[in-house]
Structure formats: structure tokens, C-alpha cells
Design an enzyme around this catalytic site. Structure first.
Site, PDB file in Angstrom:
ATOM      1  N   LYS A  64     -11.505  -0.264  -0.964  1.00 49.62           N
ATOM      2  CA  LYS A  64     -11.583   1.182  -1.077  1.00 49.62           C
ATOM      3  C   LYS A  64     -10.974   1.563  -2.408  1.00 49.62           C
ATOM      4  CE  LYS A  64      -7.597   1.809   2.038  1.00 49.62           C
ATOM      5  NZ  LYS A  64      -7.388   0.514   2.704  1.00 49.62           N
TER       6      LYS A  64
ATOM      7  N   ASP B  42      -2.542   6.361  -3.322  1.00 52.35           N
ATOM      8  CA  ASP B  42      -1.390   5.725  -2.678  1.00 52.35           C
ATOM      9  C   ASP B  42      -0.771   4.640  -3.554  1.00 52.35           C
ATOM     10  OD1 ASP B  42      -3.418   3.838  -2.426  1.00 52.35           O
ATOM     11  OD2 ASP B  42      -2.641   3.069  -0.534  1.00 52.35           O
TER      12      ASP B  42
ATOM     13  N   SER C  78       0.795  -1.226   0.000  1.00 55.16           N
ATOM     14  CA  SER C  78       0.000   0.000   0.000  1.00 55.16           C
ATOM     15  C   SER C  78       0.830   1.280   0.000  1.00 55.16           C
ATOM     16  CB  SER C  78      -0.950  -0.038   1.184  1.00 55.16           C
ATOM     17  OG  SER C  78      -1.881   0.987   1.091  1.00 55.16           O
ATOM     18  N   HIS C  79       0.675   2.076   1.041  1.00 58.46           N
ATOM     19  CA  HIS C  79       1.321   3.389   1.109  1.00 58.46           C
ATOM     20  C   HIS C  79       2.728   3.307   1.683  1.00 58.46           C
ATOM     21  CE1 HIS C  79      -0.694   2.163   4.680  1.00 58.46           C
ATOM     22  NE2 HIS C  79       0.111   2.940   5.384  1.00 58.46           N
TER      23      HIS C  79
ATOM     24  N   LYS D  12      -1.625 -10.164  -0.192  1.00 59.40           N
ATOM     25  CA  LYS D  12      -2.965 -10.195   0.382  1.00 59.40           C
ATOM     26  C   LYS D  12      -3.830 -11.123  -0.442  1.00 59.40           C
ATOM     27  CE  LYS D  12      -5.763  -6.610  -0.107  1.00 59.40           C
ATOM     28  NZ  LYS D  12      -6.613  -5.433   0.104  1.00 59.40           N
TER      29      LYS D  12
ATOM     30  N   ASP E 137      -5.775   2.475  -3.561  1.00 62.72           N
ATOM     31  CA  ASP E 137      -7.061   2.402  -2.863  1.00 62.72           C
ATOM     32  C   ASP E 137      -7.329   3.597  -1.950  1.00 62.72           C
ATOM     33  OD1 ASP E 137      -5.188   1.671  -0.978  1.00 62.72           O
ATOM     34  OD2 ASP E 137      -6.119  -0.256  -0.467  1.00 62.72           O
ATOM     35  N   ARG E 138      -6.326   4.449  -1.748  1.00 57.84           N
ATOM     36  CA  ARG E 138      -6.548   5.623  -0.894  1.00 57.84           C
ATOM     37  C   ARG E 138      -6.715   6.883  -1.726  1.00 57.84           C
ATOM     38  NH1 ARG E 138      -3.155   5.221   4.651  1.00 57.84           N
ATOM     39  NH2 ARG E 138      -3.543   3.025   5.013  1.00 57.84           N
TER      40      ARG E 138
ATOM     41  N   ASP F   9      -1.012   1.415  -3.928  1.00 51.84           N
ATOM     42  CA  ASP F   9      -1.846   0.428  -4.620  1.00 51.84           C
ATOM     43  C   ASP F   9      -3.173   0.992  -5.097  1.00 51.84           C
ATOM     44  OD1 ASP F   9      -2.632   0.671  -1.935  1.00 51.84           O
ATOM     45  OD2 ASP F   9      -3.523  -1.324  -1.915  1.00 51.84           O
TER      46      ASP F   9
ATOM     47  N   GLU G 234     -13.008   5.146   5.635  1.00 52.38           N
ATOM     48  CA  GLU G 234     -12.121   5.108   6.788  1.00 52.38           C
ATOM     49  C   GLU G 234     -11.396   6.440   6.869  1.00 52.38           C
ATOM     50  OE1 GLU G 234     -10.365   1.116   7.931  1.00 52.38           O
ATOM     51  OE2 GLU G 234      -9.916   1.228   5.807  1.00 52.38           O
TER      52      GLU G 234
END
Ligand code: VG1
Ligand code: CO
Length: 542
Positions: A375, A276, A112-113, A125, A280-281, A278, A362
Site C-alpha cells: 500500500k 504513517d 508501521s504506525h 518484514k 504505506d498508509r 513507514d 484496506e
């Protein structure tokens, strides 16, 4: 030829908030990645002949693990693998592919980030057939398996060429290298009024999107520049790099500082956003205003009906427990359900599958909906653009009007990173011990109304998740929440979430840290943060 390789457990392969995250050298240990992938397969039933989706955020070691996963999927009996070209699939795009092509599940490679590179972070994951992160009962089974694993299966074949969109045969399995962007772009086009956004942009509305040298580059180029007509250069840092150019691909006010400063300067563009590692943010910054993720969730929920995909309204809103209560007020006004879940997207899956919630969020810059089961950073950006195009107002005006209608939830998160693990565990244990004694106590003007350790009862599968964060609720609705991160890879990260509600619109333009000043001091006093961590100040304030 399929080979069975003897192996030994490592013992440390516990999936956290979003799968297994470790430093690259940990994953490079002999059989380490293989052990985890085989433990995933050993925990699943009925995938014989089925489809597995594989892709990642392009970080260092992505391609190597993809090759291993393909060969192991073939050896374990999957019928087909769909893998993104170049090994690329953003997390929400992977979720969409799993759903669209009715795959059994997917393996998403990302941390991720967190930063990438030879000594930085990597992650694996597993996502289930609804496209979402595996629920706790699956991740618990995977972890149990990693502790006793003694062999794994792998096909002894040459690597698959990931750079050409074509199909290959690996043992009895077909591997198809697919366009990572096309299905996702089509999905976005089905949800949002692209014509209205195109018109807004053609009229001179300026958008900047920072892909942070991570996975959303190709997606944002295609959607924002090609399909929505934003001028070339509107998408910055659009080439995914294995080390993200040496930066943290974390879209917050620390790591996306340059974007923030651009948006606060005179002659700023109209709208700034980032995503981010990947994808998703999301980070949303209007001209002159940073929209906190908690506020963004509330504002998107209040305006979602302006986008074609949500024109019928929302079934409900779900938010993680530490996320501010701003969305609760919107749900109340709309007369729809509000669900409060533990941190981590996996807890939203059941609510979305059952049609109880349409939009979820979130505080950690994650927002999404029932269009996928992750997300989705670009989705949030496009919903904002759709709303701006319809309302023809600035993000700042929309935020001000929102606060005037619903009140403002001042909100901030203070992170203490790489804290000594024993000190962090000690702090939480001490808080737990004092929970019962807190209600009724006063700290200056702040009186504790209630204190507990959040426990979630899933309304769908009735599972119970305990110890999900210490909550201290003060009279009047202010709140402090403490929890330890489940995604860090060195030491412990203490997260302190601070929130205060302000109904009076004359007081909606305060500086956030100042508005929360008394709560911040009390948060330290109750948990003895400085004393126990040895830190004078948080490492990151968002
Ligand atoms: C953090 C966030 C959480 C998010 C998770 C994964 O977890 O707080 O809200 O779901 O990261 O996000 P933690 O346990 O470190 O607080 V991502 O973008 O890594 O998939
Ligand atoms: Co992410």
C-alpha cells in the site's frame, strides 16, 4: 572473515499481519534480530549472488539492525545490497526498488504506525521479488525455522557508512547506499499529471501534508513542495525522528487530530493528508470532510481513469474483507472484478501479479495499486490531487456526488487495545461457537441473514486461509465483523468493524456513529464485548 555464531531459538518470533513486531528491548536481546534474519535467509532458495534491498522507517534501532542485516547478507552469499541513505526507505519505496532493480527480495524494518523509541516498537518484514510482503507459506517457513535455529552467519567487518551515497565491498558483496527518494518520485511522476496538479496549486489551492515525523517527510518535501510547487511549510513534521517526536505515527482521527481540526476550521486549506511511520498508509481530509479509507478506495477507483497511469481503466478492485462494500458498487458499475481478501497486503500480491486487480485497499487507511506491491500513502494523496485537479471540484463535492450515485456505506471501526489475551481469545471462541445459531435471529429491527468465519481461497495459487474474521451479515446488507489484530505488541487488540448501507441521499449527512448506533449496540450484545473485556468503550474509534 565470516563467522558462524551458535544461537538458541527464542520461540516467539511469529510474523504477524506485517512481519515480526516486538518491543525494542525484545529485539535487543542477544542474537534476537540475527536469529530472525537468518531464519529468513534459511527459508529462501537461490539468492546466491543476487540483490537484497534493505531499508526502514528510521525508527529507533533501525541503523543497528541494518548493519547486522548487511553483514549477514554478505555472509550468506548475497551479491549486492541496496540500502537507502540514512537507512531510510518507505515501505512503498522499498517495494519499488525491489521491482525496479530486479532484487531477489528485501528486508523492511518498521513497525508501521506503532510508536518508536527505546521501549517502543520495532519490526522486521521480508518482501519477495515481486516487491510485496512474503506470502503465508514463506512466513510460515520462517516461523518454523525460528523454532529450531542453532546458528547464524555474519561477516566480521566494520559498519558501512549509511550517510553517503557510495558503494562498499563487504566480503564478496557490494553494498550501494542509494537515494531513497529519487526512484519513487520518478515513479509517481510517471503515473500522475504533475503539470495539472502544479497548475491547481499555483492557482491558490492549499495542500497540507503531515509526515508525522516519520519516513514520508523527505518524499513529500521532494514531491509536494519541490516538484508540485506547494509553498514551503505545506509539508509538516518532515524530519524522520527515531521516536516520531513521541507521537504515534498513525494517521487516524485520534493521532492526527490537529490536522483534522485544521481541516474542519473556517478558512481551512483545501486538502489535508497524512501518512504513517513507514509511509504505506494515508489519511485524506478535504475541507470539511474526512474521507473514510473505505470510501476513499471507492472514490479513487471510480475516478482513477482521470490520472494518466490509469487512463485505460481498471482490471479489477480488491479490498480486504472488513473494508466496506463501497468499492463493490463501483466495480459493479464499471463491470470489473471485485476481490475480497483477508486483512494484510500480502493477499493482494497474486491478484496484482496476475493482472486481476489494479487498485486495492484496506479500511485501515491503506490504498495502493499495481505500481508496487505494498500500500502506498503518498500515491493515494497524489491520485486524489490528480482527480481534484481534473474535476475542479472540492473533495466534499466529489464525495457527495459519489454517494448520490452509489449510495453511502456508513462505516466505522472500534478498537479495544491491550485487552487481556485470554479474554480476547475467549470472546472470539465464544462467537465461533454461536455462529450456527445466529442466522434467523433478530436483535430489535436487525435480523441476522448469515454468520461465518471468513475463509479465503486464493484464485491464483489456490491456497486457503481460514479463520480470517467473524462476519455477521444482517438482512439489508448491514454488517459487523470481529477479528483480533496481528500487529499489536502488548496484549490483544479486538477490532470491531461496523457497516450500514444507505441508499437515500436525503440521509447521507448523518453523523457516522449515530447512523451506526443500533449496530454498535448489537455488536456488543452478540459478542459480550463489555462483559468479556471489562471495557466500557473502545480505545480508538475510526
Ligand atoms: C493492521 C490493519 C491491516 C494492515 C496491517 C499492516 O493489521 O488492520 O489492514 O494491513 O495493520 O499495516 P491488524 O492485524 O493489526 O488488524 V501497516 O501500515 O502496519 O504495514
Ligand atoms: Co504502515
Amino acid at each position: 572473515m565470516i563467522k558462524t555464531v551458535s544461537t538458541n531459538p527464542y520461540g516467539d518470533q511469529k510474523p504477524g499481519t506485517s512481519g515480526l513486531r516486538k518491543k525494542v528491548p525484545a529485539f535487543q536481546q542477544k542474537n534476537y534480530a540475527e536469529n530472525f534474519i537468518q531464519s529468513i535467509f534459511d527459508s529462501l532458495e537461490g539468492f546466491e549472488g543476487q540483490t537484497l534491498v534493505i531499508g526502514g522507517d528510521g525508527r529507533y534501532y533501525n541503523r543497528e539492525v541494518i548493519q547486522k542485516a548487511i553483514k549477514m547478507a554478505a555472509a550468506n552469499g548475497f551479491g549486492r545490497v541496496l540500502v537507502g541513505r540514512g537507512g531510510i526507505l518507505s515501505t512503498p519505496a522499498a517495494s519499488n526498488i525491489i521491482r525496479k532493480y530486479k532484487a531477489f527480495g528485501g528486508i523492511v524494518l518498521s513497525a508501521s504506525h506503532n510508536p518508536g523509541g527505546p521501549t517502543e516498537d520495532f519490526g522486521i518484514k521480508y518482501n519477495v521479488g515481486n516487491g510485496g510482503p512474503a506470502p503465508e507459506k514463506v512466513t510460515d517457513a520462517i516461523f518454523a525455522r525460528t523454532k529450531v535455529i542453532d546458528s547464524y552467519k555474519i561477516a566480521e567487518v566494520a559498519d558501512v557508512n549509511l550517510d553517503l551515497e557510495s558503494s562498499h565491498q563487504v566480503e564478496n558483496m557490494t553494498v550501494t547506499v542509494i537515494d531513497p527518494v529519487a526512484d519513487y518520485a520518478e515513479l509517481m511522476e510517471s503515473l500522475f499529471d504533475f503539470a495539472a496538479i502544479r497548475k491547481l496549486i499555483a492557482g491558490g489551492f492549499r495542500v497540507v501534508f503531515d509526515a508525522m515525523s516519520a519516513v514520508t517527510g523527505p518524499y513529500a518535501k521532494e514531491i509536494i513542495e519541490r516538484r508540485l510547487g506547494a509553498p514551503k511549510g505545506s509539508v509538516m513534521n518532515f524530519i524522520p525522528l527515531p521516536d516520531f517526536g513521541g507521537h504515534h505515527p498513525d494517521p487516524n482521527l485520534v493521532h492526527a487530530r490537529a490536522l483534522y481540526e485544521t481541516m474542519m476550521a473556517p478558512h481551512a486549506p483545501d486538502f489535508g493528508a497524512a501518512s504513517d511511520g513507514d509511509g504505506d498508509r494515508n489519511l485524506i481530509i478535504g475541507k470539511g470532510i474526512f474521507v473514510t479509507p473505505s470510501d476513499s478506495l471507492a472514490m479513487l477507483a471510480a475516478n482513477a481513469h482521470l490520472a494518466p497511469g490509469y487512463a485505460k481503466g481498471l482490471a479489477g478492485i480488491a479490498r480486504s474483507m472488513p473494508t466496506s462494500g463501497a468499492a463493490d458498487r463501483v466495480a459493479e458499475k464499471l463491470g470489473i472484478g471485485l476481490y475480497e481478501t483477508p486483512t494484510g497486503w500480502k493477499f493482494f500480491g497474486n491478484l496484482l501479479d496476475e493482472g486481476l486487480a489494479t487498485i486495492c485497499g484496506e479500511e485501515s487507511a491503506g490504498t495502493g495499486s499495481n505500481h508496487v506491491r505494498e500500500k502506498d500513502g503518498l500515491w493515494a494523496v497524489l491520485l486524489w490531487l490528480n482527480i481534484l485537479a481534473v474535476r475542479k471540484e472540492s473533495a466534499l463535492d466529489i464525495a457527495r456526488k459519489h454517494w448520490a450515485t452509489y449510495g453511502r456505506n456508513y462505516y466505522s471501526r472500534h478498537d479495544y487495545e491491550e485487552v487481556d489475551t485470554d479474554a480476547a481469545n475467549g470472546l472470539i471462541a465464544a462467537l465461533r461457537d454461536k455462529l450456527a445459531s445466529l442466522p434467523g435471529k433478530s436483535f430489535g429491527a436487525l435480523a441476522v441473514a448469515n454468520a461465518d468465519d471468513f475463509s479465503y481461497n486464493d484464485p491464483v495459487d489456490k491456497s486457503v486461509s481460514k479463520n480470517q474474521g467473524i462476519r455477521i451479515l444482517f438482512k439489508g446488507g448491514s454488517r459487523v465483523v470481529y477479528r483480533l489484530s496481528g500487529t499489536g505488541t502488548s496484549g490483544a487488540t479486538l477490532r470491531v468493524y461496523i457497516e450500514r448501507f444507505e441508499a437515500d441521499s436525503a440521509r447521507h449527512d448523518l453523523d457516522t456513529q449515530a447512523a451506526l448506533g443500533d449496530l454498535i449496540a448489537v455488536a456488543d450484545e452478540i459478542a459480550e464485548i463489555k462483559k468479556r473485556t471489562g471495557r466500557d468503550a473502545p480505545s480508538v474509534i475510526t
